[in-house]
Design an enzyme around this catalytic site. Sequence first.
Site, PDB file in Angstrom:
ATOM      1  N   ASN A 202       0.872  -1.176   0.000  1.00 27.99           N
ATOM      2  CA  ASN A 202       0.000   0.000   0.000  1.00 27.99           C
ATOM      3  C   ASN A 202       0.912   1.230   0.000  1.00 27.99           C
ATOM      4  OD1 ASN A 202       0.807   0.517   2.718  1.00 27.99           O
ATOM      5  ND2 ASN A 202      -0.881  -0.748   3.494  1.00 27.99           N
ATOM      6  N   LYS A 204       1.560   3.550   2.190  1.00 25.34           N
ATOM      7  CA  LYS A 204       2.374   3.724   3.408  1.00 25.34           C
ATOM      8  C   LYS A 204       3.597   2.814   3.362  1.00 25.34           C
ATOM      9  CE  LYS A 204       2.068   3.275   8.473  1.00 25.34           C
ATOM     10  NZ  LYS A 204       3.035   2.163   8.616  1.00 25.34           N
ATOM     11  N   GLU A 205       3.382   1.551   2.986  1.00 23.64           N
ATOM     12  CA  GLU A 205       4.496   0.598   2.898  1.00 23.64           C
ATOM     13  C   GLU A 205       5.463   0.983   1.780  1.00 23.64           C
ATOM     14  OE1 GLU A 205       1.550  -3.029   4.372  1.00 23.64           O
ATOM     15  OE2 GLU A 205       1.991  -2.716   2.248  1.00 23.64           O
ATOM     16  N   ASP A 273      -5.359  -8.409   0.546  1.00 28.86           N
ATOM     17  CA  ASP A 273      -5.304  -9.855   0.310  1.00 28.86           C
ATOM     18  C   ASP A 273      -6.082 -10.224  -0.946  1.00 28.86           C
ATOM     19  OD1 ASP A 273      -3.910 -10.038   2.697  1.00 28.86           O
ATOM     20  OD2 ASP A 273      -5.687 -10.531   3.881  1.00 28.86           O
TER      21      ASP A 273
END
Length: 479
Positions: A202, A204-205, A273
């Site tokens: 995502n 943020k990651e 997922d």
Amino acid sequence: MITYQEYERRSKNVKCLVYGDLMLDKYIYGSIGRISPEAPVPVVLTDREEAALGGAANVAGNIRAMGIQVSIIGRIGNDAEGFMLNEKLETKGIQFQGIKSDQVQTTTKTRVIGMNQQILRVDKEEAAKLDGEGTKRVCESLEYCISRSDVVIISDYNKGICTDEICRKIIEQARRQKKIVLVDAKAKDWTKYEGADLITPNFKEFKEAVGSACSNTEEDIVKYGLELCHKYSLKGLLITRSQLGMTYVGRDGSFYTYQSQAREVFDVSGAGDTVMAVLAAFLSVHSPIDEAVYASNTAAGIAVGRFGTYNVLKQELFTELKKKENRDRTLIWSWEEAAAFCRQCNEYGEKVVFTNGCFDILHRGHIEYLNKARDLGERLIVGLNTDDSVKRLKGACRPVNNQADRAYLLSALECVDGVVLFDEDTPYRLIECLKPDLLVKGGDYELENIVGRNLVDEVVILPFVDGYSTTKILRGGGI
């Protein structure tokens, strides 16, 4: 875009391996009627409790829902939650090849839902790294499973099982055997994922991996995405960007963005997922990356429109894809498509509810009836009388709305999974073809008079809502 029939043919013998942190997701649903006298917090009166696959197990569940054979390697505790998680994996036909340990407890996330929103989440977990014996056992399972898989997924939730040693071993073995490797990365340092085909962070990651200032714009996503692809020898990145959709960046410089697909967001739990699973499924049947990303984005839109971690079934996804490709046409399932959907639901452990009717002028009574019918199982199929059938039953002046319009309205309802036309006076042959688990009728039927009762496991009669009638509306009596 690949057709459903072609996908069915290509995916028949495809196998996928998921390695990662297994979790159990619990949901406590209830109503809120007052504030606690002990503290300024709401009191939730429990209605029901549910459990679902979480973490890497949810990835596996989503892949299985796409009709792909799947094995999973991970670690669970020898506790009640571990037993429940293993049971759910078995129910969905997912082969567990991992470790059951007395040394750790099963990671469990419990969410309390009240007034259609999450009130609280309680986590139980132990982020413990694998010991030497655990690593040895995992590596033995990996060697066996990778050789028999077409796609390998690393689902890293930072709970201790995705060590640097094991991640490198997975990618090295998979690349040597020319298997596709996809990674859902939670670590800030992606060194252990070097050489993977695709990573799906995502924003943020993604920003943490970049390690410098980065805005959630396509320009920055592409710029820094290319840098990460070259730094870690990746073929591509797929960055999910919340309401901005998702952007694919290829090592070859290609990129494209798909906007968010959700009509209304209820719960983003497990959406990543879903993206990973559908991406794996489409790549495994040799779909181009742009089609795989498009399908993943569509599936995510379905998933976040439902409460809880939700596994999108392949028929459901292809139905939505078909809707998007044919926006001016009413979606009506053929008998064969509906029967295939019912079979997959049964294989996946979901109860299929069937009801039928003319639904000429859709009103509140119909909506309440259909919602109650859906609550009796996980899926609802509606058999809809054709125009010719309605004329024979109701008279030459009916129907008021043609079958295309009636099917359009029904298929737009959240509670309805599919609409199937039948031309006979009764739905007996259709029920015989679909083989649903439960048959629902409305009104004051006697059980012995219900057509198709001998073809299903259960029959439920739901009373019609007082004061609502199509006939009454047509006579000028309103509702």
